[in-house]
Design a protein around this motif. Structure first.
Motif: not given
Length: 386
Positions: A343-352
């Motif tokens: 999953v690639l996305g903003p802070f709502m979905y992804a980290r690191g």
């Protein structure tokens, strides 16, 4: 009576003499001024060459020679010829000693250029040099292996002409490929360090899609190599993704470049399913081409999604690497087996790195950003992209 008359005559004579001298002086000054004006007009057509200016070229007629500033030629007088302006970028090939310094950073970088010759259907790759080679490789010989994927499996090799942290190559490697296929091809770069006993070590690798990179022939390119430490794959394998976003076109573009280290037991086909999700809604799902199952498959498949700028903070991309078993019936309702998800996305979905990749895409408008990502086990029991 004669004395006053004589005085008057002498006065008139002196006055006439002074007047004559004044007239002669004025004539001389005027003639000198005219000569100076003509001289200044003659040399004013020749632009002066300031210090540290562009180089000059000699232009001659008969035995008379002049030096003409290349960038400032404007007319033709006497032995001067109207040379015009010179577009040096069309004729010059960057010498090795004039290659600009690499961008700041600690990554090992490869300096090269690509050019496609339509008349002969040849892709010419010019290898210039490496930069920031790790210290343990400084005393070894350096090799570069190039492949043109997905069809060309025979590597071309180039050997460095020196050792140290910045070994030089200055070699040209040629691939015979049609104009239709070259835009769908990816240049695979593998850098090896060879010890004196012949033992090889992988310094790094890089994948360079040629689409959109052949417009400026001979342009010097710097590309980071994925180092040996990073090349250690995650448990389920890794996938390389390229992202770019155009706010004016409201278009999110991605390229599924390839995967590595996949855990496959058969040679059945694999593909990548990509879902665009906004909040909890699956907006669009697309699937890449199916390639033969192997440990390091190459997809090089491009997809585009319509995405408005206001949704960049609440949208994400979900990648699912799908395993297609042999003899799978098209009428079967059983979802394909998953090899891993990302999953690639903003802070709502992804980290690191996943979050960093998304933010780099937003900050670098219309510039492709490529990264390797490890596959995860999130919800591997079923596929949400159908």
């Amino acid at each position: 009576d004669q004395a006053p008359l004589l005085a008057v005559c002498l006065s008139v004579g002196l006055l006439l003499l002074v007047l004559l001298l004044l007239i002669l002086t004025m004539c001389c000054l005027r003639r000198k001024k005219n000569k100076q004006d003509q001289y200044q007009e003659l040399i004013s057509t020749v632009p002066s060459v300031p210090a540290h200016s562009a180089p000059v070229i000699p232009v001659s007629q008969g035995f008379c020679a002049r030096q003409v500033p290349v960038a400032n030629i404007s007319g033709c007088i006497e032995s001067w010829y109207p040379v015009g302006s010179v577009l040096t970028g069309l004729y010059s090939m960057t010498p090795l000693n004039e290659v600009a310094a690499p961008p700041l950073g600690m990554a090992t970088r490869l300096c090269f250029s690509v050019e496609y010759r339509h008349s002969s259907e040849q892709l010419v790759v010019s290898l210039l040099r490496l930069s920031n080679l790790l210290p343990r490789f400084h005393s070894n010989m350096t090799l570069v292996e190039l492949r043109l994927l997905p069809d060309d499996r025979r590597p071309r090799q180039a050997k460095a002409r020196g050792t140290g942290p910045d070994p030089e190559f200055n070699d040209c490697l040629i691939f015979q490929v049609s104009a239709v296929c070259v835009l769908r091809s990816t240049l695979s770069v593998c850098v090896l360090s060879v010890e004196k006993d012949g033992k090889r070590h992988a310094v790094g690798r890089a994948l360079f899609p040629l689409e959109g990179e052949l417009g400026q022939a001979g342009r010097v390119l710097w590309r980071d190599l994925d180092p040996e430490e990073v090349m250690q794959c995650s448990e389920l394998g890794d996938v390389q993704i390229s992202l770019s976003y155009s706010s004016s076109l409201q278009r999110l573009s991605l390229v599924v470049l390839g995967a590595r280290g996949l855990q496959l037991l058969t040679d059945a086909g694999v593909c990548v399913q990509v879902c665009l999700q906004i909040h909890t809604q699956m907006v669009k799902t697309k699937r890449s081409c199916v390639v033969k199952g192997e440990q390091n498959p190459i997809f090089n498949y491009r997809m585009t999604f319509k995405l408005r700028p206001q949704h960049l903070d609440d949208a994400c991309l979900r990648f699912e690497l799908v395993f297609l078993p042999p003899h799978r019936l098209a009428v079967s309702f059983k979802p394909p087996a998953l090899l891993g998800v990302l999953v690639l996305g903003p802070f709502m979905y992804a980290r690191g790195l996943q979050l960093q990749h998304w933010m780099d895409m937003i900050n670098k408008a219309q510039e492709p950003v490529r990264m390797w990502h490890g596959l995860g086990r999130n919800h591997l029991h079923k596929s949400k992209c159908v």
